[in-house]
Design a protein around this motif. Structure first.
Motif, short mmCIF file in Angstrom:
data_model
loop_
_atom_site.label_atom_id
_atom_site.label_comp_id
_atom_site.label_asym_id
_atom_site.label_seq_id
_atom_site.Cartn_x
_atom_site.Cartn_y
_atom_site.Cartn_z
N LYS A 27 0.88 -1.31 0.04
CA LYS A 27 -0.01 -0.04 0.05
C LYS A 27 0.70 1.10 0.13
O LYS A 27 0.10 2.39 -0.60
CB LYS A 27 -0.89 -0.06 1.16
N TYR A 28 2.28 1.15 0.52
CA TYR A 28 3.08 2.16 0.19
C TYR A 28 3.89 2.62 -1.04
O TYR A 28 4.71 3.38 -1.17
CB TYR A 28 4.00 2.20 1.39
N ALA A 29 3.42 1.47 -2.03
CA ALA A 29 4.07 1.38 -3.27
C ALA A 29 4.07 2.91 -4.01
O ALA A 29 2.87 3.56 -3.73
CB ALA A 29 3.62 0.51 -4.23
N ASP A 30 4.95 3.39 -4.46
CA ASP A 30 4.92 4.80 -5.27
C ASP A 30 3.73 5.03 -6.14
O ASP A 30 3.01 5.97 -6.23
CB ASP A 30 6.28 5.00 -6.24
N ALA A 34 0.89 7.92 -5.65
CA ALA A 34 0.52 8.79 -6.79
C ALA A 34 -1.23 8.94 -6.73
O ALA A 34 -1.80 9.98 -6.87
CB ALA A 34 0.92 8.38 -8.10
N TYR A 35 -1.96 7.72 -6.92
CA TYR A 35 -3.19 7.65 -7.44
C TYR A 35 -3.81 7.94 -5.96
O TYR A 35 -5.03 8.53 -6.11
CB TYR A 35 -3.48 6.57 -8.16
N GLY A 36 -3.38 7.64 -4.99
CA GLY A 36 -4.03 7.84 -3.68
C GLY A 36 -3.87 9.58 -3.54
O GLY A 36 -4.98 10.03 -3.04
N ALA A 127 -9.65 30.09 -1.15
CA ALA A 127 -8.98 29.47 -0.04
C ALA A 127 -8.98 28.03 -0.31
O ALA A 127 -8.10 27.40 -0.25
CB ALA A 127 -9.32 29.77 1.50
N HIS A 128 -10.06 27.47 -0.59
CA HIS A 128 -10.18 25.91 -0.67
C HIS A 128 -9.67 25.68 -2.16
O HIS A 128 -9.04 24.59 -2.40
CB HIS A 128 -11.57 25.55 -0.88
N LEU A 129 -9.70 26.64 -3.04
CA LEU A 129 -9.08 26.31 -4.39
C LEU A 129 -7.37 26.39 -3.95
O LEU A 129 -6.77 25.50 -4.83
CB LEU A 129 -9.10 27.21 -5.48
N HIS A 130 -6.77 27.23 -3.38
CA HIS A 130 -5.58 27.00 -3.02
C HIS A 130 -4.96 25.68 -2.38
O HIS A 130 -3.95 25.30 -2.57
CB HIS A 130 -5.03 28.40 -1.95
N LEU A 131 -5.99 25.38 -1.39
CA LEU A 131 -5.58 23.90 -0.89
C LEU A 131 -5.81 22.81 -2.04
O LEU A 131 -4.89 22.16 -2.13
CB LEU A 131 -6.75 23.65 0.32
N CYS A 132 -6.43 23.02 -3.05
CA CYS A 132 -6.54 21.99 -4.03
C CYS A 132 -5.08 22.15 -5.06
O CYS A 132 -4.69 21.26 -5.40
CB CYS A 132 -7.72 22.53 -5.06
N ARG A 133 -4.88 23.30 -5.17
CA ARG A 133 -3.61 23.60 -5.81
C ARG A 133 -2.39 23.23 -5.14
O ARG A 133 -1.59 22.42 -6.03
CB ARG A 133 -3.46 25.14 -5.90
N THR A 134 -2.35 23.13 -3.84
CA THR A 134 -1.27 22.64 -3.16
C THR A 134 -1.41 20.97 -3.31
O THR A 134 -0.22 20.29 -3.34
CB THR A 134 -0.83 23.08 -1.59
N VAL A 135 -2.31 20.50 -3.02
CA VAL A 135 -2.42 19.12 -2.79
C VAL A 135 -2.25 18.37 -4.34
O VAL A 135 -1.46 17.34 -4.50
CB VAL A 135 -3.90 18.73 -2.47
N SER A 136 -2.72 19.14 -5.42
CA SER A 136 -2.37 18.83 -6.78
C SER A 136 -0.78 18.79 -7.14
O SER A 136 -0.32 18.23 -7.97
CB SER A 136 -3.31 19.35 -7.86
N ARG A 137 -0.26 19.84 -6.65
CA ARG A 137 1.24 19.94 -7.01
C ARG A 137 1.89 18.82 -6.17
O ARG A 137 2.78 18.26 -6.57
CB ARG A 137 1.78 21.18 -6.11
N ARG A 138 1.61 18.41 -4.97
CA ARG A 138 1.95 17.03 -4.30
C ARG A 138 1.79 15.79 -5.06
O ARG A 138 2.63 15.03 -5.42
CB ARG A 138 1.60 16.86 -2.96
N ALA A 139 0.45 15.71 -5.86
CA ALA A 139 0.17 14.66 -6.75
C ALA A 139 1.18 14.59 -7.99
O ALA A 139 1.46 13.62 -8.16
CB ALA A 139 -1.32 14.76 -7.11
N GLU A 140 1.40 15.72 -8.52
CA GLU A 140 2.17 15.89 -9.59
C GLU A 140 3.50 15.31 -9.14
O GLU A 140 4.27 14.56 -10.05
CB GLU A 140 2.12 17.48 -10.06
N ARG A 141 4.17 15.80 -8.32
CA ARG A 141 5.56 15.50 -7.82
C ARG A 141 5.44 13.90 -7.51
O ARG A 141 6.53 13.48 -7.95
CB ARG A 141 6.01 16.02 -6.25
N LEU A 142 4.65 13.40 -7.01
CA LEU A 142 4.55 11.97 -6.86
C LEU A 142 4.60 11.39 -8.20
O LEU A 142 5.18 10.25 -8.35
CB LEU A 142 3.49 11.49 -5.82
N CYS A 143 3.71 11.87 -9.09
CA CYS A 143 3.58 11.15 -10.48
C CYS A 143 4.96 11.30 -11.18
O CYS A 143 5.32 10.38 -11.90
CB CYS A 143 2.27 12.03 -11.21
N VAL A 144 5.62 12.33 -11.19
CA VAL A 144 6.69 12.61 -11.83
C VAL A 144 7.77 11.63 -11.19
O VAL A 144 8.65 10.92 -11.72
CB VAL A 144 7.28 13.93 -11.70
N GLU A 145 7.81 11.39 -9.85
CA GLU A 145 8.80 10.47 -9.18
C GLU A 145 8.40 8.95 -9.78
O GLU A 145 9.13 8.36 -10.00
CB GLU A 145 8.52 10.58 -7.84
#
Length: 190
Positions: A27-30, A34-36, A127-145
């Motif tokens: 469950k901790y696989a890259d 990413a999709y989580g 404010a909620h859209l900024h939260l969406c932005r930051t979580v999507s950036r994290r998803a992007e980093r994980l996807c690139v990794e």
């Protein structure tokens, strides 16, 4: 069509899960990370939609559907065998990326150019859209990794990259087309 007649299966009780092709991984696989995280982005979009209406709400609804497509894409490794699969996997398309770009361009026309960085805040929707932005950036980093180690559909990472930009511009629209943006004042509290 998906049919879920039982929610718990007990198959993951020992810390593994099945990918879309049936392969079991920790469950901790890259790929699962990413999709989580894409699923987490979708949940933040749901929270933002509580404050949205009209065109923005409709756009956010399309994004939520795209995010499920993205999760389906990421949970199916082994793109080389797509054509041989009994059930062809759902993959993100460049058309989905293009739609985001068109919407970003339209929002950019509606706001004045920035002269400072923007702090998350202003309206509740912003404010909620900024939260969406930051979580999507994290998803992007994980996807690139993930893409550095395994095959990933290039449209998936492009979509996440544009999505965070979409959320940023939408946050400005939600702040009266940027007029109510909360601007960073460097060193203001020294």
């Amino acid at each position: 069509m998906v049919v879920l007649n039982k929610i718990y299966t007990r198959t993951g009780d020992k810390g593994d899960t099945a990918l879309g092709n049936g392969t079991r991984v920790p469950k901790y696989a890259d790929r699962v990370n990413a999709y989580g995280t894409v699923d987490e982005v979708n949940a933040t979009v749901g929270m933002a939609r509580l404050h949205a209406s009209g065109d923005v709400d409709a756009q956010l609804a399309r994004i939520q559907n795209d995010l499920f497509d993205l999760g389906a894409d990421l949970c199916r490794p082994d793109m080389a065998n797509d054509a041989k699969a009994e059930y062809p996997p759902l993959r993100m398309s460049d058309a989905q990326v293009d739609r985001l770009e068109q919407e970003i361009d339209a929002m950019t026309q509606a706001v004045e150019p920035l002269r400072s960085f923007v702090l998350p805040g202003g309206s509740a929707l912003s404010a909620h859209l900024h939260l969406c932005r930051t979580v999507s950036r994290r998803a992007e980093r994980l996807c690139v990794e993930l893409a550095a180690a395994e095959d990933v559909n290039p449209a998936a990472t492009k979509y996440l990259n544009r999505l965070s930009d979409w959320f940023f511009q939408a946050s400005r629209i939600a702040n009266d087309d940027g007029r109510d943006d909360v601007l960073w004042v460097p060193g203001a509290n020294r």
